[in-house]
Write a protein that holds these residues in place. Structure first.
Motif, short mmCIF file in Angstrom:
data_model
loop_
_atom_site.label_atom_id
_atom_site.label_comp_id
_atom_site.label_asym_id
_atom_site.label_seq_id
_atom_site.Cartn_x
_atom_site.Cartn_y
_atom_site.Cartn_z
N ARG A 1 0.83 -1.21 0.00
CA ARG A 1 0.00 0.00 0.00
C ARG A 1 0.86 1.25 0.00
O ARG A 1 2.03 1.24 0.42
CB ARG A 1 -0.93 0.02 1.20
CG ARG A 1 -0.25 0.17 2.55
CD ARG A 1 -1.22 -0.13 3.67
NE ARG A 1 -1.71 -1.51 3.57
CZ ARG A 1 -2.85 -1.95 4.11
NH1 ARG A 1 -3.62 -1.12 4.77
NH2 ARG A 1 -3.21 -3.21 3.98
N VAL A 2 0.25 2.33 -0.50
CA VAL A 2 0.85 3.66 -0.40
C VAL A 2 0.10 4.42 0.67
O VAL A 2 -1.13 4.48 0.68
CB VAL A 2 0.75 4.42 -1.75
CG1 VAL A 2 1.05 5.90 -1.55
CG2 VAL A 2 1.72 3.83 -2.76
N VAL A 3 0.84 4.98 1.62
CA VAL A 3 0.26 5.84 2.65
C VAL A 3 0.57 7.28 2.27
O VAL A 3 1.73 7.65 2.02
CB VAL A 3 0.83 5.51 4.03
CG1 VAL A 3 0.27 6.48 5.08
CG2 VAL A 3 0.50 4.07 4.41
N SER A 4 -0.47 8.09 2.18
CA SER A 4 -0.33 9.48 1.75
C SER A 4 -0.68 10.42 2.90
O SER A 4 -1.77 10.35 3.47
CB SER A 4 -1.28 9.75 0.56
OG SER A 4 -1.26 11.11 0.19
N ASP A 5 0.27 11.27 3.27
CA ASP A 5 0.05 12.23 4.35
C ASP A 5 -0.77 13.39 3.80
O ASP A 5 -0.24 14.36 3.28
CB ASP A 5 1.39 12.72 4.88
CG ASP A 5 1.23 13.66 6.07
OD1 ASP A 5 0.11 13.77 6.59
OD2 ASP A 5 2.24 14.29 6.46
N ASP A 6 -2.09 13.28 3.89
CA ASP A 6 -3.00 14.29 3.36
C ASP A 6 -4.23 14.37 4.26
O ASP A 6 -4.40 13.56 5.18
CB ASP A 6 -3.38 13.96 1.91
CG ASP A 6 -4.09 12.62 1.76
OD1 ASP A 6 -4.98 12.31 2.58
OD2 ASP A 6 -3.77 11.85 0.82
N PRO A 7 -5.11 15.34 4.03
CA PRO A 7 -6.27 15.50 4.91
C PRO A 7 -7.51 14.73 4.45
O PRO A 7 -8.59 14.93 5.01
CB PRO A 7 -6.53 17.01 4.83
CG PRO A 7 -6.11 17.38 3.45
CD PRO A 7 -4.95 16.48 3.12
N PHE A 8 -7.37 13.84 3.46
CA PHE A 8 -8.57 13.28 2.83
C PHE A 8 -9.09 12.01 3.48
O PHE A 8 -10.23 11.63 3.29
CB PHE A 8 -8.29 13.03 1.34
CG PHE A 8 -7.79 14.26 0.63
CD1 PHE A 8 -8.55 15.41 0.60
CD2 PHE A 8 -6.54 14.27 0.04
CE1 PHE A 8 -8.09 16.55 -0.05
CE2 PHE A 8 -6.06 15.40 -0.61
CZ PHE A 8 -6.84 16.55 -0.65
N GLU A 9 -8.25 11.29 4.24
CA GLU A 9 -8.68 10.13 5.01
C GLU A 9 -9.38 9.08 4.15
O GLU A 9 -10.48 8.61 4.47
CB GLU A 9 -9.59 10.56 6.18
CG GLU A 9 -8.88 11.47 7.17
CD GLU A 9 -9.74 11.85 8.35
OE1 GLU A 9 -10.89 11.37 8.42
OE2 GLU A 9 -9.26 12.60 9.21
N ARG A 10 -8.75 8.71 3.04
CA ARG A 10 -9.30 7.70 2.16
C ARG A 10 -8.64 6.36 2.44
O ARG A 10 -7.44 6.27 2.70
CB ARG A 10 -9.04 8.07 0.69
CG ARG A 10 -9.67 9.37 0.25
CD ARG A 10 -11.19 9.31 0.28
NE ARG A 10 -11.69 8.18 -0.48
CZ ARG A 10 -11.95 8.22 -1.80
NH1 ARG A 10 -11.70 9.32 -2.49
NH2 ARG A 10 -12.42 7.16 -2.43
N ASP A 11 -9.42 5.30 2.38
CA ASP A 11 -8.91 3.93 2.44
C ASP A 11 -9.44 3.25 1.19
O ASP A 11 -10.61 2.87 1.12
CB ASP A 11 -9.39 3.22 3.70
CG ASP A 11 -8.80 1.81 3.84
OD1 ASP A 11 -8.01 1.41 2.96
OD2 ASP A 11 -9.13 1.12 4.81
N PHE A 12 -8.57 3.10 0.20
CA PHE A 12 -9.04 2.77 -1.15
C PHE A 12 -8.30 1.57 -1.70
O PHE A 12 -7.06 1.53 -1.71
CB PHE A 12 -8.83 3.98 -2.08
CG PHE A 12 -9.52 3.85 -3.40
CD1 PHE A 12 -10.87 4.17 -3.53
CD2 PHE A 12 -8.83 3.42 -4.52
CE1 PHE A 12 -11.51 4.05 -4.75
CE2 PHE A 12 -9.46 3.30 -5.74
CZ PHE A 12 -10.81 3.62 -5.87
N ASP A 13 -9.06 0.57 -2.16
CA ASP A 13 -8.51 -0.62 -2.79
C ASP A 13 -8.57 -0.44 -4.30
O ASP A 13 -9.66 -0.25 -4.87
CB ASP A 13 -9.33 -1.85 -2.37
CG ASP A 13 -8.65 -3.15 -2.77
OD1 ASP A 13 -7.82 -3.13 -3.71
OD2 ASP A 13 -8.95 -4.18 -2.15
#
Length: 328
Positions: free
Chosen positions: A189-201
């Motif tokens: 997985r890629v973890v993105s430091d952003d404000p969007f709080e998505r958990d996407f497959d």
């Protein structure tokens, strides 16, 4: 913080593309917030002049309304591009958005800010008003982006080549961690430091990534269950992009005949077809043809036939105007 989950098929399906639609839409953020986008001030100054033209302002208003500062973009405005896709094809992508998707994407932006006046109208009549929005994107591209598109495209293509080499040499993990400081690769997985709080497959659909001249500070994701997942990241070397860049058409000439026509004149030192002009500028063939008809009527270009092709070239009068506008 967002997480994008990858399968082996998703890793194999990562592709790097250039998106003229993304540049066109995201440029509005730079125009509205020049302090945050100070690197683009030379372009911003010219774009503001363009937007003050009444015939441009009235047609671009729907796009302006949907791209106010601090407002989330509806995802259908920045569809994932395919390799070598031009602006005309991306406009067709936007125009083909189902009404239900337009409504869903507009509502998804409301937790951040309420909808603008045009956004509310589009929400109520997506089928009737989407063509007006597509026209706004087309006009802004032709007037504000197309004159600089050959140079922008060269910068974006260079970034794509650089990143493709990173991906081939270092694999997905190294690639994503070097793509942007906000990204980390955690094996699957890629973890993105952003404000969007998505958990996407990603579910085997891969991921289209495009560098952006106007992308700023972080990677912007376009993650929907029913379309190709995509992300826009800041292009390399944008800090010096506008420095010493001689405007192909020059401000004075562009203000007189319009940026699109001025950009065409700059490319017509040698005889060129309408198709090649559309490819070089990113304008649609129809818009190029309209501009060439006007330039021909004004005595600024001549036509000649070579086999099945019609070639256009500057007249001496056009060359005088170009030299004067360039200060030469």
């Amino acid at each position: 913080m967002s997480e994008l989950r990858f399968s082996l098929a998703d890793v194999a399906g990562v592709r790097l593309v250039v998106s003229p639609a993304n540049e066109t839409v995201m440029s509005m953020w730079a125009l509205a917030d020049p302090v945050r986008h100070a690197v683009h001030l030379p372009w911003i100054d010219r774009a503001r002049v363009t937007l003050r033209r009444p015939e441009v302002a009235v047609r671009v208003r729907p796009l302006v309304d949907l791209t106010r500062p601090q407002r989330w973009l509806p995802d259908f405005l920045t569809p994932a591009a395919l390799p070598n896709m031009g602006m005309a094809e991306q406009l067709d992508q936007i125009a083909a958005t189902p009404p239900a998707v337009v409504v869903r994407d507009l509502l998804a932006t409301t937790p951040n800010r309420p909808l603008s006046q045009f956004g509310r109208a589009l929400l109520g009549d997506p089928r009737g008003l989407l063509p007006q929005l597509v026209d706004a994107v087309r006009v802004w591209y032709d007037e504000a982006i197309a004159p600089d598109w050959p140079r922008m495209r060269a910068l974006l293509d260079a970034d794509v080549s650089y990143r493709a080499a990173q991906l081939a040499e270092g694999g997905a993990g190294r690639f994503f961690e070097q793509l942007h400081p906000s990204l980390r690769w955690l094996g699957d997985r890629v973890v993105s430091d952003d404000p969007f709080e998505r958990d996407f497959d990603l579910r085997g659909r891969g991921l289209a990534l495009n560098p952006g001249v106007f992308a700023n500070r972080r990677v912007l994701w376009n993650l929907l269950e029913d379309s190709m997942p995509a992300g826009a990241y800041p292009v390399r070397a944008v800090g010096t992009f506008w420095e010493g860049a001689a405007r192909p058409s020059g401000d004075p000439l562009a203000r007189v005949i319009g940026p699109g026509r001025a950009a065409l004149l700059d490319l017509l030192d040698t005889a060129t077809t309408t198709t090649d002009l559309a490819r070089l500028t990113g304008m649609s063939a129809g818009n190029v043809s309209q501009h060439l008809t006007a330039l021909h009527a004004a005595g600024l270009v001549v036509r000649s036939r070579q086999g099945r092709h019609v070639l256009y070239r500057n007249t001496d009068a056009a060359m005088v105007l170009l030299r004067a506008s360039r200060g030469g």
